[in-house]
Write a protein that holds these residues in place. Structure first.
Motif, PDB file in Angstrom:
ATOM      1  N   VAL A 146       0.842  -1.195   0.000  1.00 36.22           N
ATOM      2  CA  VAL A 146       0.000   0.000   0.000  1.00 36.22           C
ATOM      3  C   VAL A 146       0.881   1.251   0.000  1.00 36.22           C
ATOM      4  CG1 VAL A 146      -1.658   1.355   1.359  1.00 36.22           C
ATOM      5  CG2 VAL A 146      -2.012  -1.112   1.024  1.00 36.22           C
ATOM      6  N   GLN A 147       1.918   1.268   0.825  1.00 36.16           N
ATOM      7  CA  GLN A 147       2.822   2.424   0.859  1.00 36.16           C
ATOM      8  C   GLN A 147       3.481   2.644  -0.500  1.00 36.16           C
ATOM      9  OE1 GLN A 147       3.151   4.657   3.303  1.00 36.16           O
ATOM     10  NE2 GLN A 147       1.599   3.527   4.429  1.00 36.16           N
ATOM     11  N   LEU A 148       3.896   1.564  -1.156  1.00 36.81           N
ATOM     12  CA  LEU A 148       4.492   1.674  -2.486  1.00 36.81           C
ATOM     13  C   LEU A 148       3.470   2.198  -3.492  1.00 36.81           C
ATOM     14  CD1 LEU A 148       6.858   1.169  -4.443  1.00 36.81           C
ATOM     15  CD2 LEU A 148       5.991  -1.177  -4.711  1.00 36.81           C
ATOM     16  N   LEU A 149       2.264   1.684  -3.446  1.00 39.28           N
ATOM     17  CA  LEU A 149       1.221   2.138  -4.374  1.00 39.28           C
ATOM     18  C   LEU A 149       0.882   3.609  -4.163  1.00 39.28           C
ATOM     19  CD1 LEU A 149      -1.050  -1.018  -4.300  1.00 39.28           C
ATOM     20  CD2 LEU A 149       0.307  -0.191  -6.251  1.00 39.28           C
ATOM     21  N   LEU A 150       0.891   4.064  -2.927  1.00 37.18           N
ATOM     22  CA  LEU A 150       0.632   5.481  -2.657  1.00 37.18           C
ATOM     23  C   LEU A 150       1.688   6.359  -3.319  1.00 37.18           C
ATOM     24  CD1 LEU A 150      -0.428   5.243   1.081  1.00 37.18           C
ATOM     25  CD2 LEU A 150      -1.845   6.153  -0.783  1.00 37.18           C
ATOM     26  N   LYS A 151       2.930   5.890  -3.356  1.00 39.67           N
ATOM     27  CA  LYS A 151       4.009   6.655  -3.999  1.00 39.67           C
ATOM     28  C   LYS A 151       3.913   6.604  -5.519  1.00 39.67           C
ATOM     29  CE  LYS A 151       7.390   6.432  -0.339  1.00 39.67           C
ATOM     30  NZ  LYS A 151       7.260   5.437   0.676  1.00 39.67           N
ATOM     31  N   ILE A 152       3.572   5.443  -6.061  1.00 43.96           N
ATOM     32  CA  ILE A 152       3.499   5.270  -7.515  1.00 43.96           C
ATOM     33  C   ILE A 152       2.281   5.979  -8.097  1.00 43.96           C
ATOM     34  CG2 ILE A 152       3.111   3.570  -9.342  1.00 43.96           C
ATOM     35  CD1 ILE A 152       4.718   1.574  -7.635  1.00 43.96           C
ATOM     36  N   ASP A 153       1.145   5.867  -7.442  1.00 44.78           N
ATOM     37  CA  ASP A 153      -0.128   6.382  -7.951  1.00 44.78           C
ATOM     38  C   ASP A 153      -0.350   7.825  -7.496  1.00 44.78           C
ATOM     39  OD1 ASP A 153      -2.736   6.604  -8.977  1.00 44.78           O
ATOM     40  OD2 ASP A 153      -3.584   5.775  -7.131  1.00 44.78           O
ATOM     41  N   ARG A 154       0.404   8.714  -8.047  1.00 44.08           N
ATOM     42  CA  ARG A 154       0.287  10.132  -7.663  1.00 44.08           C
ATOM     43  C   ARG A 154      -1.028  10.758  -8.118  1.00 44.08           C
ATOM     44  NH1 ARG A 154       5.222  11.798  -5.698  1.00 44.08           N
ATOM     45  NH2 ARG A 154       6.982  10.516  -6.334  1.00 44.08           N
ATOM     46  N   ALA A 188      -6.794  -9.816  -9.375  1.00 41.82           N
ATOM     47  CA  ALA A 188      -6.814  -8.544  -8.652  1.00 41.82           C
ATOM     48  C   ALA A 188      -5.516  -7.779  -8.873  1.00 41.82           C
ATOM     49  CB  ALA A 188      -7.048  -8.786  -7.164  1.00 41.82           C
ATOM     50  N   VAL A 189      -4.401  -8.492  -8.827  1.00 44.51           N
ATOM     51  CA  VAL A 189      -3.094  -7.857  -9.040  1.00 44.51           C
ATOM     52  C   VAL A 189      -3.028  -7.237 -10.431  1.00 44.51           C
ATOM     53  CG1 VAL A 189      -0.612  -8.272  -9.231  1.00 44.51           C
ATOM     54  CG2 VAL A 189      -1.918  -9.389  -7.419  1.00 44.51           C
ATOM     55  N   LEU A 190      -3.456  -7.983 -11.441  1.00 42.09           N
ATOM     56  CA  LEU A 190      -3.385  -7.491 -12.816  1.00 42.09           C
ATOM     57  C   LEU A 190      -4.306  -6.294 -13.041  1.00 42.09           C
ATOM     58  CD1 LEU A 190      -3.190 -10.902 -14.671  1.00 42.09           C
ATOM     59  CD2 LEU A 190      -1.340  -9.256 -14.305  1.00 42.09           C
ATOM     60  N   ALA A 191      -5.505  -6.324 -12.468  1.00 40.23           N
ATOM     61  CA  ALA A 191      -6.413  -5.185 -12.593  1.00 40.23           C
ATOM     62  C   ALA A 191      -5.840  -3.952 -11.903  1.00 40.23           C
ATOM     63  CB  ALA A 191      -7.788  -5.535 -12.020  1.00 40.23           C
ATOM     64  N   LEU A 192      -5.182  -4.160 -10.774  1.00 44.19           N
ATOM     65  CA  LEU A 192      -4.533  -3.059 -10.068  1.00 44.19           C
ATOM     66  C   LEU A 192      -3.422  -2.461 -10.939  1.00 44.19           C
ATOM     67  CD1 LEU A 192      -3.830  -2.970  -6.357  1.00 44.19           C
ATOM     68  CD2 LEU A 192      -2.059  -2.271  -7.900  1.00 44.19           C
ATOM     69  N   TYR A 193      -2.613  -3.323 -11.577  1.00 46.68           N
ATOM     70  CA  TYR A 193      -1.549  -2.832 -12.469  1.00 46.68           C
ATOM     71  C   TYR A 193      -2.119  -1.963 -13.590  1.00 46.68           C
ATOM     72  CZ  TYR A 193       1.757  -6.286 -10.490  1.00 46.68           C
ATOM     73  OH  TYR A 193       2.572  -7.023  -9.674  1.00 46.68           O
ATOM     74  N   ASP A 194      -3.309  -2.307 -14.080  1.00 47.23           N
ATOM     75  CA  ASP A 194      -3.937  -1.521 -15.149  1.00 47.23           C
ATOM     76  C   ASP A 194      -4.164  -0.073 -14.729  1.00 47.23           C
ATOM     77  OD1 ASP A 194      -4.100  -3.451 -17.124  1.00 47.23           O
ATOM     78  OD2 ASP A 194      -6.118  -4.097 -16.550  1.00 47.23           O
ATOM     79  N   ARG A 195      -4.267   0.184 -13.441  1.00 46.06           N
ATOM     80  CA  ARG A 195      -4.543   1.540 -12.943  1.00 46.06           C
ATOM     81  C   ARG A 195      -3.280   2.360 -12.710  1.00 46.06           C
ATOM     82  NH1 ARG A 195      -9.990   2.144 -11.107  1.00 46.06           N
ATOM     83  NH2 ARG A 195     -11.084   0.364 -11.974  1.00 46.06           N
ATOM     84  N   ARG A 229       2.519   0.069 -15.211  1.00 46.02           N
ATOM     85  CA  ARG A 229       1.376  -0.534 -15.891  1.00 46.02           C
ATOM     86  C   ARG A 229       1.804  -1.728 -16.743  1.00 46.02           C
ATOM     87  NH1 ARG A 229      -0.692   3.629 -19.230  1.00 46.02           N
ATOM     88  NH2 ARG A 229      -1.334   4.572 -17.303  1.00 46.02           N
ATOM     89  N   TRP A 230       3.037  -1.720 -17.196  1.00 49.64           N
ATOM     90  CA  TRP A 230       3.522  -2.800 -18.052  1.00 49.64           C
ATOM     91  C   TRP A 230       3.576  -4.137 -17.318  1.00 49.64           C
ATOM     92  CZ3 TRP A 230       8.089   0.671 -19.878  1.00 49.64           C
ATOM     93  CH2 TRP A 230       7.580   1.716 -20.646  1.00 49.64           C
ATOM     94  N   LEU A 231       3.554  -4.112 -16.008  1.00 50.36           N
ATOM     95  CA  LEU A 231       3.532  -5.360 -15.245  1.00 50.36           C
ATOM     96  C   LEU A 231       2.296  -6.204 -15.553  1.00 50.36           C
ATOM     97  CD1 LEU A 231       4.800  -4.037 -11.804  1.00 50.36           C
ATOM     98  CD2 LEU A 231       6.049  -5.515 -13.392  1.00 50.36           C
ATOM     99  N   ARG A 232       1.276  -5.568 -16.105  1.00 50.74           N
ATOM    100  CA  ARG A 232       0.067  -6.320 -16.466  1.00 50.74           C
ATOM    101  C   ARG A 232       0.336  -7.335 -17.567  1.00 50.74           C
ATOM    102  NH1 ARG A 232      -2.920  -1.234 -19.279  1.00 50.74           N
ATOM    103  NH2 ARG A 232      -1.539  -1.148 -21.061  1.00 50.74           N
ATOM    104  N   LEU A 233       1.496  -7.245 -18.203  1.00 53.61           N
ATOM    105  CA  LEU A 233       1.860  -8.231 -19.216  1.00 53.61           C
ATOM    106  C   LEU A 233       2.003  -9.631 -18.610  1.00 53.61           C
ATOM    107  CD1 LEU A 233       4.408  -6.206 -21.362  1.00 53.61           C
ATOM    108  CD2 LEU A 233       2.022  -6.765 -21.908  1.00 53.61           C
ATOM    109  N   ALA A 234       2.044  -9.707 -17.295  1.00 54.00           N
ATOM    110  CA  ALA A 234       2.063 -11.009 -16.623  1.00 54.00           C
ATOM    111  C   ALA A 234       0.792 -11.796 -16.940  1.00 54.00           C
ATOM    112  CB  ALA A 234       2.216 -10.836 -15.120  1.00 54.00           C
ATOM    113  N   ARG A 235      -0.170 -11.147 -17.560  1.00 54.72           N
ATOM    114  CA  ARG A 235      -1.425 -11.799 -17.956  1.00 54.72           C
ATOM    115  C   ARG A 235      -1.164 -12.947 -18.935  1.00 54.72           C
ATOM    116  NH1 ARG A 235      -4.543  -7.420 -18.363  1.00 54.72           N
ATOM    117  NH2 ARG A 235      -5.638  -7.848 -16.455  1.00 54.72           N
ATOM    118  N   ILE A 236      -0.025 -12.924 -19.618  1.00 56.65           N
ATOM    119  CA  ILE A 236       0.271 -13.999 -20.567  1.00 56.65           C
ATOM    120  C   ILE A 236       0.566 -15.323 -19.855  1.00 56.65           C
ATOM    121  CG2 ILE A 236       1.098 -12.409 -22.351  1.00 56.65           C
ATOM    122  CD1 ILE A 236       3.970 -13.283 -21.627  1.00 56.65           C
ATOM    123  N   VAL A 237       0.906 -15.253 -18.584  1.00 56.07           N
ATOM    124  CA  VAL A 237       1.107 -16.464 -17.790  1.00 56.07           C
ATOM    125  C   VAL A 237      -0.274 -17.047 -17.500  1.00 56.07           C
ATOM    126  CG1 VAL A 237       1.974 -17.376 -15.601  1.00 56.07           C
ATOM    127  CG2 VAL A 237       3.206 -15.526 -16.765  1.00 56.07           C
TER     128      VAL A 237
END
Length: 165
Positions: free
Chosen positions: A30-38, A83-90, A96-104
């Motif tokens: 959550v702390q990391l997301l607060l920093k990333i999601d300005r 949930a992780v992938l949908a969060l990455y989409d935001r 956001r490129w981490l959502r490419l893990a969807r190919i797994v």
């Protein structure tokens, strides 16, 4: 994953992460997301809060022993790797490129997720109480059950006696 709520439900949360507030790993995320999601696309509620307990109970999670977090994407409650992938989409690029893990394939993603989730306390420990956001972060947290849902609680918001909030 539990059945989706209507996308037209005015009370359906969007961009809301329900996390284990006493888990050091989860609170660190959550702390990391607060920093990333300005831009403030994400909001948060601890599963131990009245609203978190309500959402968990409504969507089949035990708020006293959460095995996953939930992320609400346009009113849909998602769990585990979805949930992780949908969060990455935001998140903004490059995160956001981490959502490419969807190919797994989902079974592999979910197995890896469950392995981490089962061992999160062992890896980074847990707190006695939920994390407390700073005053600047406070607006991004939802703890109270919205007024429109007050009549639907059926005891789900009562804090657990064995789990601090």
């Amino acid at each position: 994953m539990q059945p989706s709520r209507s996308l037209h439900d005015p009370d359906a949360p969007d961009g809301l992460m329900v996390f284990d507030g006493v888990c050091n790993f989860c609170s660190g995320q959550v702390q990391l997301l607060l920093k990333i999601d300005r831009a403030g696309a994400l909001r948060f509620t601890a599963i131990q809060s009245p609203y978190g307990r309500h959402l968990a109970a409504r969507h089949g999670l035990d708020p006293d022993d959460p095995t996953t977090f939930m992320f609400f994407d346009r009113g849909r409650p998602l769990q585990e790797s979805d949930a992780v992938l949908a969060l990455y989409d935001r998140l903004p690029a490059p995160w956001r490129w981490l959502r490419l893990a969807r190919i797994v394939p989902r079974p592999l993603r979910d197995a890896a997720y469950r392995l981490l989730a089962r061992n999160r306390y062992r890896l980074l420990g847990r707190r006695d109480t939920c994390m407390v956001p700073s005053l600047a972060e406070r607006a991004r947290f939802v703890d109270a059950v919205p007024d429109s849902l007050q009549g639907t609680l059926a005891g789900a918001s009562a804090p657990s006696s064995n789990r601090p909030s």
